[in-house]
Design a protein around this motif. Structure first.
Motif, short mmCIF file in Angstrom:
data_model
loop_
_atom_site.label_atom_id
_atom_site.label_comp_id
_atom_site.label_asym_id
_atom_site.label_seq_id
_atom_site.Cartn_x
_atom_site.Cartn_y
_atom_site.Cartn_z
N PHE A 135 0.84 -1.20 0.00
CA PHE A 135 0.00 0.00 0.00
C PHE A 135 0.87 1.25 0.00
N THR A 136 0.38 2.28 -0.65
CA THR A 136 0.98 3.60 -0.52
C THR A 136 0.02 4.48 0.29
N THR A 137 0.59 5.32 1.13
CA THR A 137 -0.23 6.18 1.97
C THR A 137 -0.77 7.36 1.16
N GLU A 138 -2.03 7.66 1.35
CA GLU A 138 -2.66 8.79 0.67
C GLU A 138 -3.24 9.76 1.71
N LYS A 139 -2.95 11.04 1.52
CA LYS A 139 -3.37 12.06 2.48
C LYS A 139 -4.87 12.09 2.66
N ALA A 140 -5.63 11.98 1.55
CA ALA A 140 -7.09 12.04 1.65
C ALA A 140 -7.63 10.90 2.51
N LEU A 141 -7.09 9.69 2.32
CA LEU A 141 -7.55 8.54 3.10
C LEU A 141 -7.11 8.65 4.56
N THR A 142 -5.94 9.20 4.79
CA THR A 142 -5.52 9.44 6.17
C THR A 142 -6.46 10.43 6.85
N GLY A 143 -6.94 11.40 6.07
CA GLY A 143 -7.89 12.36 6.61
C GLY A 143 -9.22 11.74 6.96
N LEU A 160 -18.25 0.54 17.69
CA LEU A 160 -17.61 0.77 16.40
C LEU A 160 -18.70 1.07 15.38
N ASP A 161 -18.46 2.04 14.54
CA ASP A 161 -19.46 2.42 13.55
C ASP A 161 -18.76 3.07 12.37
N HIS A 162 -19.16 2.73 11.16
CA HIS A 162 -18.58 3.35 9.98
C HIS A 162 -19.14 4.75 9.72
N ASP A 163 -20.24 5.09 10.39
CA ASP A 163 -20.86 6.41 10.24
C ASP A 163 -20.57 7.27 11.45
N ALA A 164 -20.75 8.56 11.30
CA ALA A 164 -20.69 9.54 12.39
C ALA A 164 -21.93 10.41 12.26
N PRO A 165 -22.31 11.11 13.32
CA PRO A 165 -23.50 11.95 13.24
C PRO A 165 -23.43 12.94 12.07
N GLY A 166 -24.42 12.86 11.19
CA GLY A 166 -24.47 13.78 10.07
C GLY A 166 -23.52 13.47 8.94
N LEU A 167 -22.76 12.37 9.05
CA LEU A 167 -21.79 12.05 8.01
C LEU A 167 -21.66 10.53 7.89
N SER A 168 -22.26 9.96 6.87
CA SER A 168 -22.17 8.53 6.66
C SER A 168 -20.80 8.15 6.10
N PHE A 169 -20.50 6.87 6.17
CA PHE A 169 -19.25 6.37 5.59
C PHE A 169 -19.17 6.73 4.11
N GLU A 170 -20.26 6.53 3.38
CA GLU A 170 -20.30 6.86 1.97
C GLU A 170 -19.97 8.34 1.74
N GLN A 171 -20.60 9.21 2.52
CA GLN A 171 -20.37 10.65 2.36
C GLN A 171 -18.94 11.03 2.71
N ARG A 172 -18.42 10.39 3.76
CA ARG A 172 -17.07 10.73 4.21
C ARG A 172 -16.04 10.47 3.12
N LEU A 173 -16.13 9.29 2.46
CA LEU A 173 -15.19 9.00 1.39
C LEU A 173 -15.49 9.79 0.13
N ARG A 174 -16.76 10.00 -0.17
CA ARG A 174 -17.12 10.77 -1.36
C ARG A 174 -16.63 12.20 -1.26
N ASN A 175 -16.76 12.79 -0.06
CA ASN A 175 -16.29 14.16 0.12
C ASN A 175 -14.79 14.28 -0.08
N ALA A 176 -14.08 13.19 0.12
CA ALA A 176 -12.63 13.19 -0.07
C ALA A 176 -12.23 12.82 -1.49
#
Length: 245
Positions: A135-143, A160-176
């Protein structure tokens, strides 16, 4: 002190959860659920825990990184992150050799805690995986990983949860700007980097072995790892994976 939790997906010495993100064009599911997991190939599987929910979705490439949400956090620079990455990449370069060097004796030492389904399938998977690109480290994924680690550490290993309040896992990666990827979550106390990696590879208690599949997935070439610390020498580890550009 080590803890096994009965809700959600868990590994030895702590809970973990894995979620894939399919390439753009998949279907968006119903409302999010807590403690979901799935195989890295996008298949939906269940297990013997009635409290578990399983889900997957397609992810479309979004806009630029939202700096206000994903500003780098100190925990993303935890030395444990680099140590985990070193062991993961050692494993990917030669899975069979990694099994012989570390996992074989680890399984033997803790034989009463692992069942044959997981240990035998692990041996087969490691032997058949072939050599993979590190793997290579990527800043966006680290964020994205750092954001979720900061959120999860306040639960002190109890959730443990892939979501956070107001920000789903899908949204978190899409925003990046991540259009294809996945995520592994892990929590435990007094765990070394090597133990974290081995626990996720064995994947005891997770019938889909989704964490193992994410780590061995040749489609994933980029990664971001973040650690959230809590008292009692506890930590939550978030691994976000990205597909080939």
């Amino acid at each position: 002190m080590l803890m096994l939790l009965t809700l959600g997906c868990f590994c030895l010495y702590g809970r973990s959860s894995a979620a894939p993100v399919l390439p753009a064009g998949g279907n968006v599911p119903a409302a999010p659920v807590v403690f979901r997991s799935s195989g890295a190939d996008g298949s939906i599987r269940s297990d013997d825990h009635p409290g578990n929910h399983w889900n997957f979705w397609g992810l479309h490439r979004g806009g630029p990184l939202h700096e206000a949400v994903f500003l780098p956090v100190a925990d993303a620079q935890d030395p444990l992150s680099a140590q985990i990455l070193d062991y993961i990449n050692e494993m990917r370069k030669a899975p069979s050799a990694f099994y012989k060097k570390y996992l074989k004796s680890y399984i033997k030492e803790h034989g009463d805690r692992f069942t044959a389904f997981y240990t035998q399938s692990l041996r087969r998977d490691m032997q058949n995986a072939g050599n993979l690109s590190p793997f290579t480290t990527e800043k966006a994924l680290t964020g994205t990983a750092g954001y979720q680690a900061r959120y999860l550490k306040k639960f002190r290993g109890k959730r443990l949860d892939h979501d956070a309040p107001g920000l789903s896992f899908e949204q978190r990666l899409r925003n990046a700007g991540i259009g294809c990827g996945g995520e592994n979550l892990y929590t435990g106390q007094n765990r070394t980097a090597l133990q974290v990696v081995m626990d996720l590879l064995i994947d005891q208690g997770v019938r889909s072995v989704g964490h193992r599949k994410n780590l061995l997935n040749p489609q994933y070439t980029r990664i971001g790892i973040a650690v959230g610390r809590f008292s009692g020498n506890g930590a939550v580890v978030v691994m976000d994976f990205g597909c080939k550009p």
